[in-house]
Design a protein around this motif. Structure first.
Motif, PDB file in Angstrom:
ATOM      1  N   GLY A  53       0.803  -1.216   0.000  1.00 31.80           N
ATOM      2  CA  GLY A  53       0.000   0.000   0.000  1.00 31.80           C
ATOM      3  C   GLY A  53       0.838   1.270   0.000  1.00 31.80           C
ATOM      4  N   GLY A  54       2.009   1.228  -0.620  1.00 27.90           N
ATOM      5  CA  GLY A  54       2.871   2.407  -0.686  1.00 27.90           C
ATOM      6  C   GLY A  54       3.704   2.654   0.555  1.00 27.90           C
ATOM      7  N   ASN A  55       3.609   1.769   1.546  1.00 26.19           N
ATOM      8  CA  ASN A  55       4.375   1.919   2.786  1.00 26.19           C
ATOM      9  C   ASN A  55       5.401   0.806   2.924  1.00 26.19           C
ATOM     10  OD1 ASN A  55       2.796   4.147   3.800  1.00 26.19           O
ATOM     11  ND2 ASN A  55       1.179   2.654   4.185  1.00 26.19           N
ATOM     12  N   ILE A  56       6.569   1.125   3.465  1.00 24.23           N
ATOM     13  CA  ILE A  56       7.565   0.107   3.767  1.00 24.23           C
ATOM     14  C   ILE A  56       7.132  -0.585   5.053  1.00 24.23           C
ATOM     15  CG2 ILE A  56       9.965  -0.329   4.398  1.00 24.23           C
ATOM     16  CD1 ILE A  56      10.734   2.059   2.626  1.00 24.23           C
ATOM     17  N   VAL A  57       6.961  -1.915   4.965  1.00 24.99           N
ATOM     18  CA  VAL A  57       6.497  -2.689   6.121  1.00 24.99           C
ATOM     19  C   VAL A  57       7.603  -3.559   6.714  1.00 24.99           C
ATOM     20  CG1 VAL A  57       4.069  -2.620   5.420  1.00 24.99           C
ATOM     21  CG2 VAL A  57       5.536  -4.523   4.666  1.00 24.99           C
ATOM     22  N   ALA A  58       8.698  -3.735   5.972  1.00 25.04           N
ATOM     23  CA  ALA A  58       9.820  -4.534   6.487  1.00 25.04           C
ATOM     24  C   ALA A  58      11.052  -4.306   5.621  1.00 25.04           C
ATOM     25  CB  ALA A  58       9.473  -6.014   6.510  1.00 25.04           C
ATOM     26  N   ARG A  59      12.199  -4.600   6.228  1.00 20.97           N
ATOM     27  CA  ARG A  59      13.480  -4.560   5.519  1.00 20.97           C
ATOM     28  C   ARG A  59      14.232  -5.831   5.852  1.00 20.97           C
ATOM     29  NH1 ARG A  59      15.222   0.155   3.324  1.00 20.97           N
ATOM     30  NH2 ARG A  59      13.942   1.977   3.700  1.00 20.97           N
ATOM     31  N   GLY A  60      15.083  -6.262   4.934  1.00 19.44           N
ATOM     32  CA  GLY A  60      15.896  -7.446   5.163  1.00 19.44           C
ATOM     33  C   GLY A  60      17.290  -7.258   4.618  1.00 19.44           C
ATOM     34  N   ASN A  61      18.201  -8.063   5.135  1.00 17.07           N
ATOM     35  CA  ASN A  61      19.590  -8.015   4.691  1.00 17.07           C
ATOM     36  C   ASN A  61      20.170  -9.406   4.885  1.00 17.07           C
ATOM     37  OD1 ASN A  61      22.594  -7.739   5.747  1.00 17.07           O
ATOM     38  ND2 ASN A  61      22.203  -6.111   4.275  1.00 17.07           N
ATOM     39  N   GLY A  62      20.853  -9.911   3.866  1.00 20.07           N
ATOM     40  CA  GLY A  62      21.395 -11.254   3.983  1.00 20.07           C
ATOM     41  C   GLY A  62      22.736 -11.424   3.320  1.00 20.07           C
ATOM     42  N   THR A  63      23.403 -12.507   3.729  1.00 18.30           N
ATOM     43  CA  THR A  63      24.622 -12.923   3.063  1.00 18.30           C
ATOM     44  C   THR A  63      24.328 -14.232   2.351  1.00 18.30           C
ATOM     45  OG1 THR A  63      25.433 -14.061   5.040  1.00 18.30           O
ATOM     46  CG2 THR A  63      26.155 -11.792   4.715  1.00 18.30           C
ATOM     47  N   PHE A  64      24.934 -14.377   1.212  1.00 20.46           N
ATOM     48  CA  PHE A  64      24.689 -15.519   0.335  1.00 20.46           C
ATOM     49  C   PHE A  64      26.030 -16.018  -0.186  1.00 20.46           C
ATOM     50  CE2 PHE A  64      21.226 -12.593   0.394  1.00 20.46           C
ATOM     51  CZ  PHE A  64      20.093 -13.378   0.477  1.00 20.46           C
ATOM     52  N   MET A  65      26.113 -17.331  -0.385  1.00 20.32           N
ATOM     53  CA  MET A  65      27.360 -17.923  -0.853  1.00 20.32           C
ATOM     54  C   MET A  65      27.103 -18.858  -2.020  1.00 20.32           C
ATOM     55  SD  MET A  65      29.433 -18.632   2.640  1.00 20.32           S
ATOM     56  CE  MET A  65      30.957 -18.740   1.726  1.00 20.32           C
ATOM     57  N   ARG A  66      28.097 -18.986  -2.861  1.00 19.37           N
ATOM     58  CA  ARG A  66      28.057 -19.958  -3.946  1.00 19.37           C
ATOM     59  C   ARG A  66      28.140 -21.357  -3.337  1.00 19.37           C
ATOM     60  NH1 ARG A  66      29.627 -18.177  -8.965  1.00 19.37           N
ATOM     61  NH2 ARG A  66      30.718 -20.130  -9.362  1.00 19.37           N
ATOM     62  N   SER A  67      27.361 -22.300  -3.850  1.00 16.63           N
ATOM     63  CA  SER A  67      27.425 -23.684  -3.376  1.00 16.63           C
ATOM     64  C   SER A  67      28.163 -24.531  -4.407  1.00 16.63           C
ATOM     65  CB  SER A  67      26.014 -24.237  -3.158  1.00 16.63           C
ATOM     66  OG  SER A  67      25.407 -24.537  -4.406  1.00 16.63           O
ATOM     67  N   ALA A  68      28.234 -25.824  -4.153  1.00 14.33           N
ATOM     68  CA  ALA A  68      28.817 -26.770  -5.108  1.00 14.33           C
ATOM     69  C   ALA A  68      27.730 -27.400  -5.982  1.00 14.33           C
ATOM     70  CB  ALA A  68      29.581 -27.855  -4.355  1.00 14.33           C
ATOM     71  N   ILE A  69      26.475 -27.003  -5.779  1.00 13.34           N
ATOM     72  CA  ILE A  69      25.344 -27.575  -6.523  1.00 13.34           C
ATOM     73  C   ILE A  69      25.254 -26.895  -7.883  1.00 13.34           C
ATOM     74  CG2 ILE A  69      22.847 -27.938  -6.542  1.00 13.34           C
ATOM     75  CD1 ILE A  69      23.022 -27.582  -3.420  1.00 13.34           C
ATOM     76  N   LYS A  70      25.404 -27.666  -8.945  1.00 14.91           N
ATOM     77  CA  LYS A  70      25.297 -27.129 -10.300  1.00 14.91           C
ATOM     78  C   LYS A  70      23.878 -26.622 -10.539  1.00 14.91           C
ATOM     79  CE  LYS A  70      29.462 -28.039 -11.709  1.00 14.91           C
ATOM     80  NZ  LYS A  70      30.401 -26.953 -11.756  1.00 14.91           N
ATOM     81  N   LEU A  71      23.755 -25.426 -11.035  1.00 13.10           N
ATOM     82  CA  LEU A  71      22.448 -24.820 -11.282  1.00 13.10           C
ATOM     83  C   LEU A  71      21.650 -25.636 -12.307  1.00 13.10           C
ATOM     84  CD1 LEU A  71      20.709 -22.505 -10.363  1.00 13.10           C
ATOM     85  CD2 LEU A  71      21.778 -21.059 -12.083  1.00 13.10           C
ATOM     86  N   GLU A  72      22.325 -26.188 -13.282  1.00 13.29           N
ATOM     87  CA  GLU A  72      21.653 -26.999 -14.307  1.00 13.29           C
ATOM     88  C   GLU A  72      20.918 -28.191 -13.701  1.00 13.29           C
ATOM     89  OE1 GLU A  72      21.330 -26.501 -17.623  1.00 13.29           O
ATOM     90  OE2 GLU A  72      22.524 -24.655 -17.600  1.00 13.29           O
ATOM     91  N   GLY A  73      21.336 -28.667 -12.521  1.00 10.18           N
ATOM     92  CA  GLY A  73      20.714 -29.815 -11.900  1.00 10.18           C
ATOM     93  C   GLY A  73      19.581 -29.487 -10.946  1.00 10.18           C
ATOM     94  N   VAL A  74      19.312 -28.204 -10.719  1.00 12.85           N
ATOM     95  CA  VAL A  74      18.275 -27.788  -9.786  1.00 12.85           C
ATOM     96  C   VAL A  74      16.899 -27.921 -10.460  1.00 12.85           C
ATOM     97  CG1 VAL A  74      17.375 -25.862  -8.437  1.00 12.85           C
ATOM     98  CG2 VAL A  74      19.835 -26.278  -8.536  1.00 12.85           C
ATOM     99  N   ALA A  75      15.948 -28.489  -9.749  1.00 14.14           N
ATOM    100  CA  ALA A  75      14.598 -28.720 -10.294  1.00 14.14           C
ATOM    101  C   ALA A  75      13.992 -27.416 -10.813  1.00 14.14           C
ATOM    102  CB  ALA A  75      13.699 -29.318  -9.218  1.00 14.14           C
ATOM    103  N   GLY A  76      13.462 -27.469 -12.025  1.00 14.04           N
ATOM    104  CA  GLY A  76      12.790 -26.326 -12.623  1.00 14.04           C
ATOM    105  C   GLY A  76      13.687 -25.424 -13.436  1.00 14.04           C
ATOM    106  N   TYR A  77      15.014 -25.474 -13.209  1.00 14.82           N
ATOM    107  CA  TYR A  77      15.929 -24.602 -13.970  1.00 14.82           C
ATOM    108  C   TYR A  77      16.153 -25.228 -15.337  1.00 14.82           C
ATOM    109  CZ  TYR A  77      19.809 -21.539 -15.152  1.00 14.82           C
ATOM    110  OH  TYR A  77      20.610 -20.615 -15.766  1.00 14.82           O
ATOM    111  N   LYS A  78      15.888 -24.489 -16.371  1.00  7.69           N
ATOM    112  CA  LYS A  78      16.028 -24.887 -17.792  1.00  7.69           C
ATOM    113  C   LYS A  78      15.008 -25.859 -18.228  1.00  7.69           C
ATOM    114  CE  LYS A  78      19.911 -22.747 -19.050  1.00  7.69           C
ATOM    115  NZ  LYS A  78      20.134 -21.834 -19.998  1.00  7.69           N
TER     116      LYS A  78
END
Length: 140
Positions: free
Chosen positions: A115-140
């Protein structure tokens, strides 16, 4: 199919999203997630449960990061949520933006609006994994 289109397909096909029914738009280093907040997402006091806030904020930040990582699946390693106002019903929009990146570590911020108002904020850290993206369900 482009990387962004494949990510969108991966997101929409995730089993959890059958309940939440969000939409997503992904560009390089940013992602926008939209979702209608419904009464079946409420806690006992009649507003959206914190899990709904987390999902929107984390999804937007995560896919902003994943937009930059084309070979492997990224993983959320930490995520902080700041709840600012209740969400009851209507469309909520979370926008995630990558604010730092190195070879393995990414930091992303996200903002949740309703409704035009900020109701929450978030901040995160993310890392590369060893899981190949091509093998993730739904990708491609």
């Amino acid at each position: 199919m482009s990387h962004f289109e494949a990510l969108k397909r991966m997101y929409v096909s995730a089993p959890i999203n059958q309940f939440f029914r969000p939409t997503i738009h992904i560009e390089e280093g940013t992602a926008v997630v939209r979702m209608v907040v419904r009464p079946d997402m409420h806690h006992a006091a009649g507003a959206a449960h914190g899990a709904v806030y987390f999902k929107l904020l984390d999804d937007a930040a995560f896919f902003a990061v994943q937009s930059l990582v084309t070979d492997v699946f990224a993983l959320t390693s930490t995520f902080q949520v700041h709840l600012l106002a209740p969400m009851v019903e209507g469309e909520a929009t979370a926008t995630g933006t990558v604010v730092h990146q190195s070879k393995r570590l990414f930091i992303a911020d996200s903002v949740l609006e309703m409704g035009g108002n900020i109701v929450a904020r978030g901040n995160g850290t993310f890392m590369r994994s060893a899981i190949k993206l091509e093998g993730v369900a739904g990708y491609k």
